[in-house]
Write a protein that holds these residues in place. Structure first.
Motif, PDB file in Angstrom:
ATOM      1  N   SER A 245       0.814  -1.213   0.000  1.00  0.00           N
ATOM      2  CA  SER A 245       0.000   0.000   0.000  1.00  0.00           C
ATOM      3  C   SER A 245       0.847   1.263   0.000  1.00  0.00           C
ATOM      4  CB  SER A 245      -0.931   0.005   1.225  1.00  0.00           C
ATOM      5  OG  SER A 245      -0.173  -0.050   2.415  1.00  0.00           O
ATOM      6  N   GLN A 246       2.168   1.124   0.165  1.00  0.00           N
ATOM      7  CA  GLN A 246       3.025   2.299   0.134  1.00  0.00           C
ATOM      8  C   GLN A 246       4.362   1.955  -0.510  1.00  0.00           C
ATOM      9  OE1 GLN A 246       3.314   2.834   4.500  1.00  0.00           O
ATOM     10  NE2 GLN A 246       5.504   2.564   4.262  1.00  0.00           N
ATOM     11  N   THR A 247       5.066   2.985  -0.960  1.00  0.00           N
ATOM     12  CA  THR A 247       6.411   2.791  -1.462  1.00  0.00           C
ATOM     13  C   THR A 247       7.389   2.774  -0.292  1.00  0.00           C
ATOM     14  OG1 THR A 247       6.598   5.181  -1.768  1.00  0.00           O
ATOM     15  CG2 THR A 247       5.947   3.876  -3.691  1.00  0.00           C
ATOM     16  N   HIS A 248       8.612   2.311  -0.548  1.00  0.00           N
ATOM     17  CA  HIS A 248       9.594   2.163   0.526  1.00  0.00           C
ATOM     18  C   HIS A 248      10.942   2.722   0.099  1.00  0.00           C
ATOM     19  CE1 HIS A 248       7.196  -0.603   3.066  1.00  0.00           C
ATOM     20  NE2 HIS A 248       6.693  -0.987   1.913  1.00  0.00           N
ATOM     21  N   PHE A 272      13.872  -8.028 -10.310  1.00  0.00           N
ATOM     22  CA  PHE A 272      13.386  -6.785 -10.910  1.00  0.00           C
ATOM     23  C   PHE A 272      14.338  -5.661 -10.529  1.00  0.00           C
ATOM     24  CE2 PHE A 272      11.377  -7.221  -6.783  1.00  0.00           C
ATOM     25  CZ  PHE A 272      11.496  -5.965  -6.213  1.00  0.00           C
ATOM     26  N   ARG A 273      14.267  -4.553 -11.245  1.00  0.00           N
ATOM     27  CA  ARG A 273      15.146  -3.427 -10.973  1.00  0.00           C
ATOM     28  C   ARG A 273      14.643  -2.676  -9.750  1.00  0.00           C
ATOM     29  NH1 ARG A 273      15.558   1.963 -12.353  1.00  0.00           N
ATOM     30  NH2 ARG A 273      13.556   1.889 -13.428  1.00  0.00           N
ATOM     31  N   ALA A 274      15.472  -2.617  -8.722  1.00  0.00           N
ATOM     32  CA  ALA A 274      15.083  -1.939  -7.488  1.00  0.00           C
ATOM     33  C   ALA A 274      15.029  -0.433  -7.713  1.00  0.00           C
ATOM     34  CB  ALA A 274      16.079  -2.266  -6.378  1.00  0.00           C
ATOM     35  N   HIS A 275      13.888   0.164  -7.375  1.00  0.00           N
ATOM     36  CA  HIS A 275      13.654   1.582  -7.644  1.00  0.00           C
ATOM     37  C   HIS A 275      12.452   1.998  -6.819  1.00  0.00           C
ATOM     38  CE1 HIS A 275      12.353   5.150 -10.006  1.00  0.00           C
ATOM     39  NE2 HIS A 275      13.626   5.244 -10.349  1.00  0.00           N
ATOM     40  N   LEU A 276      12.307   3.280  -6.558  1.00  0.00           N
ATOM     41  CA  LEU A 276      11.139   3.750  -5.813  1.00  0.00           C
ATOM     42  C   LEU A 276       9.843   3.295  -6.468  1.00  0.00           C
ATOM     43  CD1 LEU A 276      10.054   5.491  -3.455  1.00  0.00           C
ATOM     44  CD2 LEU A 276       9.989   7.404  -5.054  1.00  0.00           C
ATOM     45  N   MET A 277       9.809   3.307  -7.794  1.00  0.00           N
ATOM     46  CA  MET A 277       8.575   2.951  -8.507  1.00  0.00           C
ATOM     47  C   MET A 277       8.246   1.466  -8.398  1.00  0.00           C
ATOM     48  SD  MET A 277       7.611   5.897  -9.740  1.00  0.00           S
ATOM     49  CE  MET A 277       6.586   5.760 -11.207  1.00  0.00           C
ATOM     50  N   THR A 278       9.242   0.628  -8.117  1.00  0.00           N
ATOM     51  CA  THR A 278       8.981  -0.804  -7.950  1.00  0.00           C
ATOM     52  C   THR A 278       9.015  -1.215  -6.482  1.00  0.00           C
ATOM     53  OG1 THR A 278      11.329  -1.318  -8.259  1.00  0.00           O
ATOM     54  CG2 THR A 278       9.914  -1.384 -10.215  1.00  0.00           C
ATOM     55  N   SER A 279       9.110  -0.238  -5.586  1.00  0.00           N
ATOM     56  CA  SER A 279       9.270  -0.570  -4.174  1.00  0.00           C
ATOM     57  C   SER A 279       7.956  -0.973  -3.500  1.00  0.00           C
ATOM     58  CB  SER A 279       9.894   0.610  -3.417  1.00  0.00           C
ATOM     59  OG  SER A 279       9.014   1.714  -3.356  1.00  0.00           O
ATOM     60  N   ARG A 280       6.917  -1.143  -4.291  1.00  0.00           N
ATOM     61  CA  ARG A 280       5.666  -1.692  -3.752  1.00  0.00           C
ATOM     62  C   ARG A 280       5.626  -3.220  -3.882  1.00  0.00           C
ATOM     63  NH1 ARG A 280       1.705   2.161  -2.905  1.00  0.00           N
ATOM     64  NH2 ARG A 280       2.087   4.213  -3.837  1.00  0.00           N
ATOM     65  N   ILE A 281       6.530  -3.799  -4.642  1.00  0.00           N
ATOM     66  CA  ILE A 281       6.485  -5.239  -4.909  1.00  0.00           C
ATOM     67  C   ILE A 281       6.923  -6.007  -3.664  1.00  0.00           C
ATOM     68  CG2 ILE A 281       7.406  -7.119  -6.304  1.00  0.00           C
ATOM     69  CD1 ILE A 281       7.790  -5.094  -8.574  1.00  0.00           C
ATOM     70  N   ILE A 282       6.035  -6.859  -3.163  1.00  0.00           N
ATOM     71  CA  ILE A 282       6.334  -7.697  -2.004  1.00  0.00           C
ATOM     72  C   ILE A 282       5.855  -9.099  -2.280  1.00  0.00           C
ATOM     73  CG2 ILE A 282       6.325  -5.887  -0.248  1.00  0.00           C
ATOM     74  CD1 ILE A 282       3.390  -6.588   0.305  1.00  0.00           C
ATOM     75  N   GLY A 283       6.405 -10.066  -1.573  1.00  0.00           N
ATOM     76  CA  GLY A 283       5.946 -11.435  -1.760  1.00  0.00           C
ATOM     77  C   GLY A 283       6.771 -12.430  -0.973  1.00  0.00           C
ATOM     78  N   GLU A 284       6.298 -13.656  -0.979  1.00  0.00           N
ATOM     79  CA  GLU A 284       7.003 -14.775  -0.355  1.00  0.00           C
ATOM     80  C   GLU A 284       7.027 -15.922  -1.352  1.00  0.00           C
ATOM     81  OE1 GLU A 284       5.575 -14.096   4.287  1.00  0.00           O
ATOM     82  OE2 GLU A 284       4.597 -15.624   3.042  1.00  0.00           O
ATOM     83  N   VAL A 285       8.182 -16.548  -1.511  1.00  0.00           N
ATOM     84  CA  VAL A 285       8.281 -17.705  -2.405  1.00  0.00           C
ATOM     85  C   VAL A 285       9.014 -18.831  -1.689  1.00  0.00           C
ATOM     86  CG1 VAL A 285       8.165 -16.435  -4.571  1.00  0.00           C
ATOM     87  CG2 VAL A 285      10.374 -16.770  -3.478  1.00  0.00           C
ATOM     88  N   ASN A 286       8.585 -20.047  -1.999  1.00  0.00           N
ATOM     89  CA  ASN A 286       9.226 -21.243  -1.452  1.00  0.00           C
ATOM     90  C   ASN A 286       9.997 -21.920  -2.575  1.00  0.00           C
ATOM     91  OD1 ASN A 286       7.679 -21.116   1.146  1.00  0.00           O
ATOM     92  ND2 ASN A 286       5.972 -21.428  -0.257  1.00  0.00           N
ATOM     93  N   SER A 323       3.253  -1.938 -10.552  1.00  0.00           N
ATOM     94  CA  SER A 323       3.871  -1.136  -9.496  1.00  0.00           C
ATOM     95  C   SER A 323       4.265   0.242 -10.019  1.00  0.00           C
ATOM     96  CB  SER A 323       5.113  -1.850  -8.944  1.00  0.00           C
ATOM     97  OG  SER A 323       5.705  -1.102  -7.914  1.00  0.00           O
ATOM     98  N   ASN A 324       4.843   0.284 -11.209  1.00  0.00           N
ATOM     99  CA  ASN A 324       5.202   1.572 -11.817  1.00  0.00           C
ATOM    100  C   ASN A 324       3.972   2.460 -11.999  1.00  0.00           C
ATOM    101  OD1 ASN A 324       8.024   1.374 -12.145  1.00  0.00           O
ATOM    102  ND2 ASN A 324       7.778   0.075 -13.919  1.00  0.00           N
TER     103      ASN A 324
END
Length: 491
Positions: A245-248, A272-286, A323-324
Motif C-alpha cells: 500500500s506504500q512505497t519504501h 526486478f530493478r530496485a527503484h522507488l517505482m517498484t518498491s511496492r512489490i512484495i511477496g514470499e516464495v518457497n 507497481s510503476n
C-alpha cells in the motif's frame, strides 16, 4: 620413491574462526531454532523458548532430543548427519555446522543439554571456544567429553520429558534486542507459526510470543505463484506476490525466499530493478529445490539460480508494470485509475474476478478555480502552490513531487520526511514527501495544505543538500525561489 600418508586434521583454531561470520544476533539464533524444527517429535506442535536473561542466550525445544549415538556425531565438525538420522525431505540442515557456527557467533562458551525420547537420561557437553585456540594440532585436539546423568529440574530442560537446550554465554553482543529477535522469528518461520508452532522469547521485562509477519497490500493485487519450469520440470516455485500500500525507501520490499519454511534470503530484489517505482512489490516464495548450503554460499552465481532468475524476471513483468503505474503521481489516490491498473494485473496473471472503484473508496473532488467569490485565504494560496507537481533544476531537470500520508510507528522522530528516486533512462526523478499523521505537531489543528507546504519546503532543502550535494546557501536560495515563484500573482 613412494607414497606418504598425511594426517588431515584441521587446526583447533577453526572453532574460533567459524564464529567470524556476518550473521546478526537474530540470524544466529534463527539457525538454532531451525535445528529445533528438524528435531520435531512425531506430529507434536513444537514449542521453542528463547531466554536472553542473565547474560546468556538459551534456546530450548520440546523435540525428540538426541541419543548418545546421534549427539557424538552432531558435535563433530561437518559430519553428514543424514547418514545417522532420518530427517525427512523437509530438513533444514545436513552437516551440523549451523549450530556450531551460530553458537560461536553468539558467544565464546556454549553448552548442550539433551534428553532423548523414551530414555531416563540426560546428556551434556560444552565447548570453550577460547580453549580451542590454545590446543595443539592433532586428532586429540578434537576430543569432546559427553556426560550423562539422571534428568533434573535444575537443568535448563526443567521437567520436560524430552528435548534439547543450547546455552550460550560469554556473549559477544551483551545486549541482544528482543524486538529484533521477535521480528526476525516472525519472518524466518512464518509458516511454522501460522500452523501452530510457537516461539517464545523471555527477557527481564517478561514473555513475548513471536507473531508471523503481516503485510498491508493493495486490495486485489495478491497473486498466487505456482510456477513449474526447467528441464524435466526441475524447478517448482510456490508462494504469492502483491503490491504494498506504500512505497519504501528502507529496502523493506521484494521477495522473502524460503526453503522448507525457513527464510534463507530477506527482501530479495534480484528479479526486478530496485527503484522507488517498484518498491511496492512484495511477496514470499518457497524454493525447496535449493540445496541447504547453496544460498548461504553464493547461490546467485550457481547455474540453478541463474536459470530461476531468468524465468522469474520474465514472470514478474506484469507486476513490475503495475507497481510503476500505481506509483505514478496521484494514481494511488485515484479509484478509477487503481481499478484499471489492478484489473490489468489480474488479467495478466489470470486471476479470477475484478475489482471496482468502490474497493478503493471515493475520489476526493478537486476545487475548481472561480468557485469562490471571496478573496482567497492563505490556505487557498498554499493549495495552489502544492498542486505544482514538479521542481525544475538547471542541472537535474524535472523532479516530480508526490505526497504520502502515513503513520510513523511507535518511534516518532519528525513530522515529515522524504524519499528521492533519481532519474534513469526510463523514469523521471521523483521526490516523494512523507507526512507522518500521528506526530505531536499535528495535534493542534493545522490545515492539511499547510502541512504539505511545510513538508515540501523541508524536503526540497534536504534533497538539495543531502542527495544532490548543493551548498546550503544555494539550496536555501532555490527553496525560497520555489516558494516565491508559486506565490506570484496569488495575493
Amino acid at each position: 620413491m613412494g607414497k606418504r600418508i598425511v594426517k588431515n586434521y584441521p587446526s583447533p583454531r577453526l572453532m574460533e574462526t567459524i564464529g567470524a561470520t556476518n550473521q546478526t544476533t537474530p540470524e544466529a539464533i534463527g539457525e538454532l531454532v531451525a535445528n529445533c524444527f528438524d528435531a520435531r517429535y512425531q506430529d507434536e506442535k513444537l514449542a521453542i523458548t528463547i531466554d536472553v536473561r542473565n547474560g546468556r542466550i538459551t534456546v530450548i525445544d520440546n523435540g525428540k532430543g538426541m541419543e548418545f549415538s546421534i549427539l557424538e556425531k552432531a558435535v563433530c565438525i561437518a559430519e553428514d548427519m543424514s547418514r545417522y538420522i532420518e530427517r525427512g525431505e523437509g530438513a533444514k540442515g545436513h552437516f551440523g555446522m549451523g549450530f556450531k557456527t551460530s553458537c560461536s557467533t553468539l558467544g565464546n562458551y556454549y553448552e548442550i543439554y539433551t534428553r532423548p525420547v523414551d530414555g531416563n537420561v540426560e546428556y551434556y557437553t560444552s565447548f570453550d571456544i577460547n580453549d580451542y585456540g590454545t590446543r595443539p594440532a592433532g586428532s586429540d585436539a578434537w576430543d569432546v567429553e559427553i556426560e550423562d546423568f539422571l534428568p533434573s529440574e535444575n537443568s535448563p530442560l526443567g521437567a520436560a520429558g524430552h528435548g534439547t537446550a543450547f546455552v550460550i554465554s560469554r556473549l559477544k553482543n551483551k545486549n541482544p534486542m528482543v524486538s529484533a529477535i521477535l521480528a526476525y522469528m516472525g519472518e524466518a518461520f512464518k509458516a511454522h507459526l501460522d500452523h501452530g508452532d510457537r516461539i517464545t522469547i523471555i527477557d527481564e521485562s517478561g514473555t513475548n510470543d513471536a507473531e508471523p509477519i503481516k503485510y498491508n497490500f493493495i486490495k486485489g493485487t495478491k497473486v498466487e505463484i505456482d510456477e513449474i519450469f526447467g528441464p524435466e520440470d526441475k524447478y517448482h516455485i510456490t508462494g504469492w506476490m502483491a503490491l504494498d500500500s506504500q512505497t519504501h525507501n528502507n529496502g523493506f520490499y521484494g521477495f522473502n525466499i524460503y526453503r522448507h519454511n525457513q527464510l534463507v534470503e530477506k527482501y530479495d530484489k534480484t528479479w526486478f530493478r530496485a527503484h522507488l517505482m517498484t518498491s511496492r512489490i512484495i511477496g514470499e516464495v518457497n524454493m525447496d529445490f535449493l540445496d541447504a548450503t547453496f544460498y548461504k554460499q553464493g547461490i546467485q552465481q550457481s547455474e540453478d539460480w541463474m536459470f530461476v532468475a531468468a524465468h522469474m524476471k520474465e514472470y514478474l513483468k506484469g507486476i513490475v508494470t503495475a507497481s510503476n503505474n500505481v506509483s505514478k503521481k496521484g494514481n494511488i489516490n485515484n479509484p478509477s485509475e487503481l481499478k484499471k491498473i489492478v484489473n490489468t494485473l489480474r488479467d495478466d496473471y489470470e486471476v479470477d474476478g475484478e475489482v471496482s472503484e468502490e474497493d478503493f473508496g471515493e475520489k476526493k473532488p478537486s476545487t475548481k478555480k472561480g468557485e469562490r467569490d471571496e478573496k482567497p485565504s492563505i490556505n487557498d494560496t498554499i493549495k495552489n502552490i502544492v498542486t505544482e507537481e514538479a521542481l525544475t533544476l538547471e542541472d537535474e531537470g524535472e523532479i516530480i513531487i508526490t505526497y504520502l500520508e502515513k503513520e510513523s510507528g511507535s518511534s516518532i522522530h519528525a513530522p515529515f520526511d522524504y524519499i528521492f528516486a533519481e532519474s534513469d533512462d526510463d523514469d523521471t526523478a521523483e521526490l516523494q514527501v512523507l507526512l507522518f499523521k500521528n506526530h505531536p505537531l499535528w495535534k493542534k489543528k493545522v490545515d492539511d495544505d499547510v502541512k504539505k507546504v511545510l513538508a515540501t519546503s523541508d524536503a526540497i532543502y534536504r534533497l538539495l543538500v543531502e542527495k544532490l550535494s548543493y551548498d546550503a546557501s544555494k539550496a536555501l536560495k532555490i527553496r525560497n525561489e520555489w516558494v516565491v515563484k508559486r506565490t506570484e500573482g496569488m495575493k
